[in-house]
Write a protein that holds these residues in place. Structure first.
Motif, PDB file in Angstrom:
ATOM      1  N   PRO A  44       0.811  -1.233   0.000  1.00 46.55           N
ATOM      2  CA  PRO A  44       0.000   0.000   0.000  1.00 46.55           C
ATOM      3  C   PRO A  44       0.835   1.270   0.000  1.00 46.55           C
ATOM      4  O   PRO A  44       0.470   2.260  -0.646  1.00 46.55           O
ATOM      5  CB  PRO A  44      -0.831  -0.127   1.288  1.00 46.55           C
ATOM      6  N   CYS A  84       0.567   3.719  -3.207  1.00 47.50           N
ATOM      7  CA  CYS A  84       0.075   5.065  -2.910  1.00 47.50           C
ATOM      8  C   CYS A  84       1.096   6.115  -3.317  1.00 47.50           C
ATOM      9  O   CYS A  84       0.746   7.154  -3.879  1.00 47.50           O
ATOM     10  CB  CYS A  84      -0.258   5.174  -1.426  1.00 47.50           C
ATOM     11  N   ASP A 101       1.909  11.997   8.939  1.00 43.47           N
ATOM     12  CA  ASP A 101       2.494  10.702   8.632  1.00 43.47           C
ATOM     13  C   ASP A 101       3.615  10.794   7.620  1.00 43.47           C
ATOM     14  O   ASP A 101       4.296   9.794   7.358  1.00 43.47           O
ATOM     15  CB  ASP A 101       1.403   9.748   8.101  1.00 43.47           C
ATOM     16  N   SER A 137       1.709   6.650   3.207  1.00 41.42           N
ATOM     17  CA  SER A 137       1.058   5.414   3.602  1.00 41.42           C
ATOM     18  C   SER A 137      -0.459   5.476   3.491  1.00 41.42           C
ATOM     19  O   SER A 137      -1.119   4.480   3.743  1.00 41.42           O
ATOM     20  CB  SER A 137       1.433   5.064   5.052  1.00 41.42           C
ATOM     21  N   ASP A 138      -0.992   6.610   3.146  1.00 41.13           N
ATOM     22  CA  ASP A 138      -2.442   6.747   3.055  1.00 41.13           C
ATOM     23  C   ASP A 138      -2.754   7.787   1.985  1.00 41.13           C
ATOM     24  O   ASP A 138      -1.868   8.423   1.422  1.00 41.13           O
ATOM     25  CB  ASP A 138      -3.025   7.171   4.413  1.00 41.13           C
ATOM     26  N   ASP A 139      -4.039   7.946   1.720  1.00 44.19           N
ATOM     27  CA  ASP A 139      -4.465   8.918   0.712  1.00 44.19           C
ATOM     28  C   ASP A 139      -4.180  10.322   1.223  1.00 44.19           C
ATOM     29  O   ASP A 139      -4.786  10.780   2.196  1.00 44.19           O
ATOM     30  CB  ASP A 139      -5.949   8.726   0.420  1.00 44.19           C
ATOM     31  N   GLN A 159      -7.777  13.554  13.282  1.00 48.96           N
ATOM     32  CA  GLN A 159      -7.315  13.516  11.905  1.00 48.96           C
ATOM     33  C   GLN A 159      -5.998  14.276  11.775  1.00 48.96           C
ATOM     34  O   GLN A 159      -5.888  15.422  12.208  1.00 48.96           O
ATOM     35  CB  GLN A 159      -8.357  14.128  10.970  1.00 48.96           C
ATOM     36  N   LYS A 216      -4.385  14.673   5.463  1.00 51.73           N
ATOM     37  CA  LYS A 216      -5.228  13.521   5.184  1.00 51.73           C
ATOM     38  C   LYS A 216      -6.494  13.987   4.479  1.00 51.73           C
ATOM     39  O   LYS A 216      -7.105  14.983   4.876  1.00 51.73           O
ATOM     40  CB  LYS A 216      -5.597  12.790   6.486  1.00 51.73           C
TER      41      LYS A 216
END
Length: 781
Positions: A486, A490, A557, A579-581, A703, A707
């Protein structure tokens, strides 16, 4: 082990076994104690001192040895830590001590013993690896056996070489053929050992149209041989691979053997896949290696045996030529090289040898089968199921990309494909380093291939026996790969979006660094930035250092770094893996606004410094003028201490209190008369607010920055709409809301009978000088 050693008749041999066991126990125990002390260094004798006259005992000497081995373990724990050696390793180490002891026997006993050891080891190896009627040469350097084979081939093909020497080679130059996938530096080593010029080497390309890209092109090899014969050269030797050093591919050894027999060329085979000859099932391509003229085996890493020699098996009927070539020797010390391997083979037995090789092959097949189920992982050895080497890499087709368009003759396509490959190589390098730290027992290595790029190699035959790799380690390796996918996917998806956002933002410059495994690299262009120069930029370094500090304080992050810099000496901000959207637009806007604020604050500080300096100079001038005026007003007599006090007592001077204050916002000197008259300090000029961007948005509890919000979520939309309606209802009931009457004065806003606030009273009681009155135009009356 003590009871069996006591049954040995030779006391020296029994004592040797005990001493070796005790020495290994002391070294391993001291290693464990060093690891338990957590940073307490052992005092090692790094500084050599005088040799003690009385000598030292065995324990003191071994203590010194282990201090030298583990003295710098805190600084380099991975490189200096000794590997744990099992019982079979102790047997191999005993062979070196035993060889020194055997060399002290009389010549006749020594000759019989060394002949027995050499013949037994040769017979066992030939039977295990299916090489019938072969001879063996044991050597410490892995390439040394091939150099001796080349000497044997030269002596066999050139009859007058012993007499004429180099003149024979000069008249008819020998040619040694090497594959393009051969080990790096092998050809140079052979030329240096044999005294041959580099033109005697011929590099045979690998298949480019059909078959594996790491297999030797047989048709092209035959063409090269014919061309060399026409030029008057002598094709001497061909080095084939049964498992290339990079990806473990096996050449078409059967066809190469036929070609070598046709032209009288010596065929030598080497590679890790030769270990599979000991198994019950062997692929036909590897099995053809048993018919070659010579092969080199490395049983040490295959079986996890330390300090055992490599072996070159060969077939030749003339013992005189093998003696001249150096493959055989009459010295007992040369024959004793086989002693460690002779002891280890007996200790493991045939079943133990086959089991270790079989276990390594099963590990590679297990990893290959599991990787086929993982998306975005490409295996490069899919056509060779029996190969004990697994080479793979991460890849991802970008959305909207058509593989057929890559072959179109577009001028910008090669550079775009090259950047994409470099970016993918950087991601694979990052993945390899992560996996090596997470699963060190896997023995994974990162390598660069000419065509495929950066890849990851799993070769258990070379590492499993030493590291103790198990099937659970392979499963853990696959799980770690899946957990990192991921992040890789990403990051690949956000790279292009980040590039477009940076290029569309004023003040930011996108830095193309394909070797950086992250979202991208960005540089802020300040007002005094010289874009055409790559010289050091102190102002830019200061801005980027402050920007990096601000970004890291956001606790997102993402990771932000200042390097490594690539093709530029100017400072840049390197953004790590995602690591994320991530909301790329918010990230880029935050970088731009933060850098602009830092630049404006630094300029404000510089301007304020200049203003303060000028204000101090002006204050000094005004103080000097005030002193001169006071001297003229009061006279000279009043300045004398005793006389001035008497005059002031009889005739006081009614002097007004004058002072100056420095307004940092306005940058000017102001009089303090207003402060003394009204007993309050003026508010002055309100400083302008620092311009900020529109990046500030409402975040959900918990949050992190950058993000993306949950798009399409009903809960979020309903919550936001309800809160907006509640705010409107509160605004309608508040004074001054949409339905409230227009207020002309502060009195209309206050309830009847209520007192006015203190601030309003103070404003009402201020004199007209404090607040200027603006006359209303006649048109508005």
């Amino acid at each position: 082990m003590d009871a069996p050693l006591e049954k040995i008749a030779d006391p020296t041999l029994a004592e040797m076994g005990k001493n070796l066991k005790e020495a290994m126990r002391m070294l391993e125990d001291s290693q464990r104690r060093t690891e338990e002390e957590n940073g307490k260094k052992l005092i090692s004798g790094d500084i050599p001192g005088p040799l003690q006259g009385s000598g030292q005992d065995m324990v003191s000497i071994l203590q010194l040895v282990q201090n030298l081995m583990h003295g710098d373990e805190d600084e380099e724990p991975q490189s200096t830590r000794i590997q744990h050696i099992g019982e079979q390793g102790h047997i191999a180490l005993l062979g070196h001590s035993l060889g020194a002891y055997i060399s002290t026997l009389d010549k006749e006993k020594l000759r019989k013993l060394t002949t027995r050891i050499l013949s037994d080891t040769t017979l066992w190896l030939c039977r295990i690896f299916r090489y019938e009627n072969g001879c063996a040469y044991f050597h410490e350097e892995e390439r040394e056996g091939l150099a001796k084979i080349c000497r044997l081939a030269i002596h066999s093909r050139y009859e007058d070489f012993v007499v004429d020497g180099f003149n024979v080679l000069h008249n008819k130059k020998p040619v040694i053929y090497l594959s393009a996938a051969a080990r790096p530096g092998l050809g140079q080593y052979l030329c240096n050992q044999l005294g041959l010029p580099f033109p005697c080497l011929c590099r045979v390309p690998c298949n480019t149209m059909f078959g594996s890209q790491h297999q030797m092109d047989v048709a092209f090899l035959e063409k090269l041989i014919k061309d060399d014969i026409e030029r008057g050269r002598l094709p001497l030797l061909l080095v084939a691979n049964a498992g290339t050093a990079a990806v473990g591919h096996t050449d078409k050894i059967g066809r190469l053997k036929e070609l070598c027999e046709q032209y009288g060329i010596w065929l030598h085979v080497e590679g890790v896949n030769l270990a599979t000859l000991a198994l019950g099932y062997v692929s036909s391509s590897v099995l053809a290696a048993t018919k070659c003229d010579s092969m080199t085996l490395t049983p040490g890493p295959w079986l996890g045996l330390p300090a055992v020699p490599a072996v070159t098996l060969y077939k030749h009927d003339d013992p005189a030529l093998t003696l001249v070539a150096g493959l055989t020797s009459n010295k007992p010390a040369d024959k004793l090289r086989a002693l460690p391997l002779w002891l280890s083979l007996q200790y493991l037995g045939l079943d133990g040898i086959v089991e270790r090789i079989k276990h390594a092959c099963q590990l590679s097949q297990r990893l290959q089968e599991n990787l086929k189920k993982v998306n975005h992982i490409k295996i490069l050895v899919e056509d060779e199921l029996t190969s004990p080497v697994v080479v793979f890499r991460f890849f991802q087709e970008l959305p909207g990309s058509d593989p057929g368009l890559k072959a179109a003759p577009v001028p910008s396509t090669p550079s775009a494909v090259g950047r994409e490959r470099h970016s993918c190589d950087a991601l694979n390098c990052w993945l390899g380093e992560e996996l090596k730290q997470l699963v060190p027992a896997s023995g994974l290595t990162v390598m660069d291939l000419e065509v495929e790029g950066t890849c990851l190699r799993f070769s258990p035959l070379m590492t499993a026996a030493v590291l103790g790799t198990r099937g659970e380690d392979v499963d853990q390796l696959v799980a770690c790969i899946q957990s990192k996918l991921p992040v890789l996917t990403c990051t690949c998806q956000l790279r292009e979006e980040f590039k477009q956002e940076v290029m569309a933002t004023a003040g930011l410059l996108y830095v193309d660094d394909p070797n950086w495994p992250g979202i991208g690299v960005v540089r802020y262009e300040h007002a005094n930035d010289d874009k055409s120069s790559l010289k050091l930029d102190p102002e830019g370094e200061k801005i980027h250092a402050g920007l990096l500090k601000k970004l890291n304080e956001l606790e997102s992050d993402l990771t932000f770094k200042m390097g490594p810099e690539y093709r530029s000496v100017k400072s840049c901000v390197y953004i790590g893996m995602a690591s994320d959207d991530i909301d790329v637009s918010e990230l880029v806007e935050t970088i731009a606004v933060t850098a602009r604020e830092i630049e404006e604050n630094s300029r404000l500080l510089e301007n304020m410094t200049e203003v303060v300096r000028k204000g101090i100079q002006e204050a000094q001038v005004q103080l000097q003028k005030a002193n001169e005026e006071r001297l003229l007003e009061e006279g000279v007599l009043r300045q004398i201490p005793v006389v001035g006090s008497v005059l002031n007592w009889f005739s006081p001077v009614q002097a007004s209190q004058k002072g100056r204050t420095f307004n940092l916002t306005a940058g000017s000197l102001e009089s303090t008369e207003h402060t003394y008259v009204y007993k309050a300090q003026g508010t002055g000029v309100t400083p302008p607010q620092t311009p900020s961007g529109t990046r500030t948005k409402q975040r959900l509890p918990g949050q992190k920055p950058f993000k993306r919000s949950l798009r399409g979520s009903d809960a979020v939309s309903e919550t936001s709409s309800l809160s907006h309606i509640e705010d409107l209802e509160k605004a309608e009931h508040l004074p001054g809301g949409p339905d409230a009457p227009e207020a002309d004065s502060p009195e209309q806003l206050a309830p009847a009978g209520a007192e006015q606030p203190a601030a309003a009273q103070s404003r009402a009681q201020r004199p007209d000088d404090d607040k200027p009155q603006v006359e209303e135009p006649e048109s508005l009356r």
